[in-house]
Design an enzyme around this catalytic site. Structure first.
Site, PDB file in Angstrom:
ATOM      1  N   CYS A 259      11.993 -11.601  18.700  1.00 17.44           N
ATOM      2  CA  CYS A 259      12.959 -10.984  17.745  1.00 17.44           C
ATOM      3  C   CYS A 259      13.418 -12.444  17.079  1.00 17.44           C
ATOM      4  O   CYS A 259      13.911 -13.199  17.479  1.00 17.44           O
ATOM      5  CB  CYS A 259      14.014 -10.286  18.501  1.00 17.44           C
ATOM      6  SG  CYS A 259      15.079  -9.920  17.169  1.00 17.44           S
TER       7      CYS A 259
ATOM      8  N   GLU B 149      19.400 -17.925  15.749  1.00 21.50           N
ATOM      9  CA  GLU B 149      18.890 -17.455  17.025  1.00 21.50           C
ATOM     10  C   GLU B 149      17.736 -16.732  17.144  1.00 21.50           C
ATOM     11  O   GLU B 149      17.611 -15.827  16.131  1.00 21.50           O
ATOM     12  CB  GLU B 149      20.136 -16.679  17.778  1.00 21.50           C
ATOM     13  CG  GLU B 149      21.423 -17.555  18.054  1.00 21.50           C
ATOM     14  CD  GLU B 149      22.658 -16.925  18.717  1.00 21.50           C
ATOM     15  OE1 GLU B 149      23.480 -17.656  19.243  1.00 21.50           O
ATOM     16  OE2 GLU B 149      22.637 -15.668  18.806  1.00 21.50           O
TER      17      GLU B 149
ATOM     18  N   CYS C  53      23.992 -13.811   7.013  1.00 20.22           N
ATOM     19  CA  CYS C  53      23.288 -12.498   6.687  1.00 20.22           C
ATOM     20  C   CYS C  53      23.989 -12.160   5.248  1.00 20.22           C
ATOM     21  O   CYS C  53      25.245 -12.471   4.903  1.00 20.22           O
ATOM     22  CB  CYS C  53      23.601 -11.284   7.505  1.00 20.22           C
ATOM     23  SG  CYS C  53      22.699  -9.955   6.908  1.00 20.22           S
TER      24      CYS C  53
ATOM     25  N   ASN D 151      25.712  -2.435  21.340  1.00 21.37           N
ATOM     26  CA  ASN D 151      26.049  -3.514  22.080  1.00 21.37           C
ATOM     27  C   ASN D 151      27.546  -4.074  21.315  1.00 21.37           C
ATOM     28  O   ASN D 151      27.367  -4.716  20.556  1.00 21.37           O
ATOM     29  CB  ASN D 151      24.981  -4.638  21.908  1.00 21.37           C
ATOM     30  CG  ASN D 151      23.472  -4.146  22.550  1.00 21.37           C
ATOM     31  OD1 ASN D 151      23.501  -3.694  23.634  1.00 21.37           O
ATOM     32  ND2 ASN D 151      22.615  -4.073  21.586  1.00 21.37           N
TER      33      ASN D 151
ATOM     34  N   CYS E  25      27.744  -5.315  13.174  1.00 22.95           N
ATOM     35  CA  CYS E  25      26.794  -6.364  13.625  1.00 22.95           C
ATOM     36  C   CYS E  25      27.534  -7.817  13.496  1.00 22.95           C
ATOM     37  O   CYS E  25      28.097  -8.117  12.836  1.00 22.95           O
ATOM     38  CB  CYS E  25      25.792  -6.375  12.490  1.00 22.95           C
ATOM     39  SG  CYS E  25      24.367  -7.687  13.022  1.00 22.95           S
TER      40      CYS E  25
ATOM     41  N   GLY F  33      19.863 -11.935   9.666  1.00 24.42           N
ATOM     42  CA  GLY F  33      19.485 -11.924   8.150  1.00 24.42           C
ATOM     43  C   GLY F  33      18.841 -10.837   8.005  1.00 24.42           C
ATOM     44  O   GLY F  33      18.475  -9.762   8.720  1.00 24.42           O
TER      45      GLY F  33
ATOM     46  N   CYS G 144      27.238  -5.168   7.265  1.00 24.17           N
ATOM     47  CA  CYS G 144      27.388  -4.023   8.379  1.00 24.17           C
ATOM     48  C   CYS G 144      28.620  -4.408   9.313  1.00 24.17           C
ATOM     49  O   CYS G 144      28.598  -5.363   9.968  1.00 24.17           O
ATOM     50  CB  CYS G 144      26.109  -3.859   9.286  1.00 24.17           C
ATOM     51  SG  CYS G 144      24.605  -3.672   8.145  1.00 24.17           S
TER      52      CYS G 144
ATOM     53  N   LEU H 173      18.916   2.625   9.869  1.00 22.46           N
ATOM     54  CA  LEU H 173      19.517   3.813   8.956  1.00 22.46           C
ATOM     55  C   LEU H 173      21.008   4.037   9.659  1.00 22.46           C
ATOM     56  O   LEU H 173      22.049   4.161   8.934  1.00 22.46           O
ATOM     57  CB  LEU H 173      18.616   5.011   9.417  1.00 22.46           C
ATOM     58  CG  LEU H 173      19.021   6.250   8.779  1.00 22.46           C
ATOM     59  CD1 LEU H 173      19.093   5.999   7.229  1.00 22.46           C
ATOM     60  CD2 LEU H 173      17.963   7.444   9.081  1.00 22.46           C
TER      61      LEU H 173
ATOM     62  N   CYS I 284      20.476  -6.342  20.478  1.00 21.12           N
ATOM     63  CA  CYS I 284      20.607  -6.149  18.850  1.00 21.12           C
ATOM     64  C   CYS I 284      22.003  -6.151  18.488  1.00 21.12           C
ATOM     65  O   CYS I 284      22.651  -5.544  18.877  1.00 21.12           O
ATOM     66  CB  CYS I 284      19.793  -4.829  18.865  1.00 21.12           C
ATOM     67  SG  CYS I 284      19.526  -3.977  17.277  1.00 21.12           S
TER      68      CYS I 284
END
Length: 347
Positions: free
Chosen positions: A107, A94, A114, A296, A121, A165, A118, A221, A339
């Site tokens: 973006c 995407e 990935c 989000n 995400c 990724g 995380c 971060l 994001c």
């Protein structure tokens, strides 16, 4: 026996010229084809109208153009566009167009899935299936530029590698794609308008500095305390903050460029005074700016946006210490384009 066709965009301009010479043709034909492939982003050989039909047939017999296609496009009420991009092997990534009054930003994704883990995400929930090739990254940018011109009547102005990724885990292909995007023989964009965002791979941050890249660096971060960061970004145990700091110092010493820290504030995770103090201290390492990003949600409710008072406390503390900070409202949430939300729900 059927001839295995080569991916023509894996060839350099010199290799294309050599191919034509080997066929008894003039080398400038290779230059013409190279221009069609990159400057004009041709999807097929039939479009290359300044070549004879015989030459186009010869290319068809020997090569393929593994062009991506936008399988599904969604438009948010705020003007954001999300593309589900189908790759030549049927996999999907995407990419997103984010228009504002001052700029239009692409973006783009660098991997299918990935490599990292995380917790906050959606992309991390997909296993990494493969790296994207340079042309697949390039094609995402071309598609978004065309959409920006069509829907906003302005060309694309900025690119961020913040899609699916970890870009530094696909280092070679990301840099090759950026080289094509910034080349006068490609899209001719300024590298100053490109930002590569990493979750923090120290060795590769140093390599960026050694390679004297001209684009900008951002670090995802989210905490300047190792224990907290490892809880939300488990790979931090492999790449702890001490190593990341060392790499960032090296980056700044070599490039003299500041870095951007991307930072989300969550309730009961990084919303205490000690978290704020740690970030302020981290920011004094090298010149930087901080983007505080709205969270989000990705369905399970494990992470919740911190109270606005905490965001204000972060902002005030950073500004008191003369650190540039912006609070960024998310766009495209209604189509899962914001994001951390990219997860191929459309595929």
């Amino acid at each position: 026996m059927k001839v295995q066709k080569k991916d023509i965009r894996a060839l350099s301009k010199q290799e294309l010229q050599d191919f034509f010479v080997a066929q008894g043709e003039k080398s400038f034909r290779g230059t013409q084809v190279y221009e069609w492939l990159w400057s004009k982003a041709a999807h097929n050989f039939a479009d290359m109208t300044n070549l004879s039909k015989t030459t186009r047939r010869m290319l068809e017999d020997n090569f393929v153009i593994n062009h991506v296609r936008v399988d599904k496009m969604q438009r948010s009420k705020d003007g954001t566009i999300k593309n589900a991009v189908k790759l030549h092997d049927g996999l999907t990534v995407e990419s997103v167009l984010i228009p504002t009054y001052s700029r239009t930003t692409a973006c783009v994704s660098s991997q299918v899935g990935c490599s990292l883990d995380c917790k906050f995400c959606a992309t991390a929930r997909l296993k990494r299936m493969r790296n994207l090739n340079p042309d697949e990254i390039y094609d995402q940018v071309v598609a978004i530029d065309q959409e920006s011109r069509l829907y906003n009547n302005i060309p694309l102005s900025n690119i961020v590698f913040m899609g699916m990724g970890e870009p530094l885990m696909n280092y070679k292909n990301v840099l090759k794609a950026i080289d094509k995007i910034t080349s006068s023989e490609g899209l001719g964009m300024s590298p100053r308008r490109i930002t590569v965002s990493t979750s923090g791979v120290p060795k590769m941050i140093k390599k960026l500095a050694d390679d004297e890249v001209k684009f900008n660096l951002a670090l995802s971060l989210h905490s300047a305390i190792d224990e907290v960061r490892s809880r939300i970004m488990p790979f931090n145990t492999t790449f702890p903050l001490a190593d990341v700091k060392e790499a960032l110092l090296y980056w700044h010493q070599k490039t003299k460029k500041r870095v951007t820290y991307e930072y989300i504030i969550w309730k009961d995770i990084n919303d205490k005074k000690e978290d704020i103090d740690a970030l302020v201290k981290f920011c004094k390492l090298i010149p930087c700016k901080v983007n505080i990003i709205e969270y989000n949600p990705i369905d399970d409710g494990m992470f919740q946006q911190a109270d606005e008072r905490v965001t204000n406390a972060y902002q005030n503390a950073l500004e008191r210490n003369h650190i540039t900070v912006t609070v960024r409202k998310s766009r495209g949430k209604d189509i899962d384009a914001a994001c951390g939300q990219l997860a191929n729900k459309s595929s």
